[in-house]
Design an enzyme around this catalytic site. Structure first.
Site, short mmCIF file in Angstrom:
data_model
loop_
_atom_site.label_atom_id
_atom_site.label_comp_id
_atom_site.label_asym_id
_atom_site.label_seq_id
_atom_site.Cartn_x
_atom_site.Cartn_y
_atom_site.Cartn_z
N PRO A 123 55.67 31.30 86.92
CA PRO A 123 55.22 30.20 86.06
C PRO A 123 55.82 28.87 86.52
O PRO A 123 57.00 28.79 86.84
CB PRO A 123 55.74 30.60 84.68
CG PRO A 123 55.87 32.07 84.74
CD PRO A 123 56.27 32.39 86.14
N GLU A 124 54.99 27.84 86.56
CA GLU A 124 55.48 26.51 86.93
C GLU A 124 55.75 25.71 85.66
O GLU A 124 55.56 26.19 84.54
CB GLU A 124 54.48 25.85 87.87
CG GLU A 124 54.24 26.71 89.11
CD GLU A 124 53.67 25.97 90.31
OE1 GLU A 124 53.89 24.76 90.43
OE2 GLU A 124 53.01 26.62 91.15
N LYS A 144 61.84 25.08 84.71
CA LYS A 144 61.24 26.37 84.44
C LYS A 144 62.07 27.18 83.43
O LYS A 144 61.87 28.39 83.29
CB LYS A 144 61.09 27.16 85.75
CG LYS A 144 60.19 26.45 86.77
CD LYS A 144 60.10 27.25 88.06
CE LYS A 144 59.27 26.51 89.10
NZ LYS A 144 59.17 27.26 90.37
N ASN A 163 55.00 26.75 93.80
CA ASN A 163 54.24 26.82 95.04
C ASN A 163 52.91 26.08 94.98
O ASN A 163 52.50 25.43 95.94
CB ASN A 163 53.98 28.29 95.38
CG ASN A 163 54.15 28.56 96.87
OD1 ASN A 163 54.82 27.81 97.56
ND2 ASN A 163 53.52 29.62 97.34
N ARG A 180 58.62 31.27 100.88
CA ARG A 180 57.41 31.08 100.06
C ARG A 180 56.27 30.58 100.95
O ARG A 180 56.50 29.87 101.92
CB ARG A 180 57.67 30.06 98.94
CG ARG A 180 58.77 30.45 97.97
CD ARG A 180 58.44 31.71 97.17
NE ARG A 180 57.23 31.54 96.37
CZ ARG A 180 57.20 30.97 95.16
NH1 ARG A 180 58.33 30.48 94.64
NH2 ARG A 180 56.07 30.89 94.50
#
Length: 309
Positions: free
Chosen positions: A2-3, A52, A206, A299
């Site tokens: 989750p961003e 976050k 990301n 990532r």
């Protein structure tokens, strides 16, 4: 994972339906039994997201700090607010005008929000490995799979906050912008890596990383020291815009000025929401060059090699 916008929306859900109420706190799977016992029976007095991380404040200066990580999610059930209700109106006040009153349902909130499912009775039985359950007389929140789920005192909360860069939902003023610009320009590290560093700036993951860099036409491998003040300020201002949009809309739609039909298509389909994210091998929407994908600090990184020279 989750961003930032997702965690702020979760905080809004708690602010709307839990703050001010006495809570029964338990750990159905047993792994958080001691922490739950500290919070059980106390009134929730505030809910706040930074980056976050979620901070739920209870009476007696106790906080539940949660980081969802890669696999965490909150399930809300009972009288809850759907996606539309969690947006804010132009005065910064939450409004239910778009959907009417909250309804009895189950609602998943993580990286992607799941449509509401009706429930027949309240509270519903826990589903899966529920680390912590927070229950009021009409709403329940179940947490599964978090990276962190810890009871903190005010000093512990401050230590966590001190490790985080600025979050434009909480402060998008000139001092926060200045902090971000300085955090970027003092490091000889690729800007694509810096944007994912939560000590540099809060909440970017990301998807937002790839889209921000494309929107500003910045090479993701350009060192922070070589990012101009103008570029850094543009990144900060664009991040503030995208984050506020995400909190309002409940999805990461990073393409602006879409025609009505294209906007409706993007809302329905994730593959139609982004410029470069998850589009490796496909033509750039601007220049037609093949979008590339590479590993950066573990990532996946997506970018256009022509538009982001």
């Amino acid at each position: 994972m989750p961003e930032g916008h997702s965690v702020h929306r979760i905080a809004n859900q708690f602010a709307r339906h839990f703050v001010g109420k006495r809570c029964e706190v338990s750990s159905p799977q047993g792994r958080f039994a001691a922490g739950a016992a500290q919070l059980d029976g106390k009134r929730m007095v505030a809910a706040r997201a930074v980056a976050k991380q979620l901070f739920l404040e209870f009476e007696d200066d106790l906080f539940l700090r949660v980081h969802l990580g890669l696999y965490g999610a909150w399930d809300f059930a009972g009288v809850i607010s759907s996606a539309e209700a969690l947006s804010e109106d132009g005065d910064g006040e939450e409004s239910l005008s778009s959907i009417g009153a909250p309804r009895l349902a189950r609602y998943r909130m993580a990286e992607q929000e799941k449509a509401e499912d009706p429930i027949e009775s309240f509270p519903p039985d826990p589903v899966g490995q529920v680390r912590v359950r927070i229950l009021t007389e009409d709403t329940v929140a179940d947490l599964r799979g978090p990276t962190a789920c810890v009871v903190e005192d005010p000093a512990g909360v401050q230590r966590a906050l001190d490790k985080l860069g600025p979050d434009p939902i909480n402060d998008d003023g000139p001092e926060a912008e200045k902090t971000f610009v300085e955090n970027v320009r003092k490091r000889n590290v690729a800007i694509g890596q810096l944007l994912m560093d939560q000590s540099v700036v809060a909440g970017i993951g990301n998807i937002y990383r790839a889209e921000l860099l494309f929107r500003q036409r910045i090479d993701p491998y350009k060192p922070g020291k070589k990012i101009t003040v103008k570029q850094a300020k543009a990144l900060w201002q664009d991040w503030s815009k995208l984050l506020h949009d995400g909190v309002r809309d409940g999805l990461m739609l990073t393409m602006d000025d879409l025609l009505e039909a294209d906007h409706a298509k993007a809302v329905r389909s994730r593959k139609d929401r982004h410029w470069v994210y998850h589009r490796e091998g496909e033509p750039c929407r601007v220049c037609g060059t093949e979008i590339r994908m590479a590993d950066m600090a573990g990532r996946k990184l997506y970018w256009c090699p022509k538009d982001q020279k």
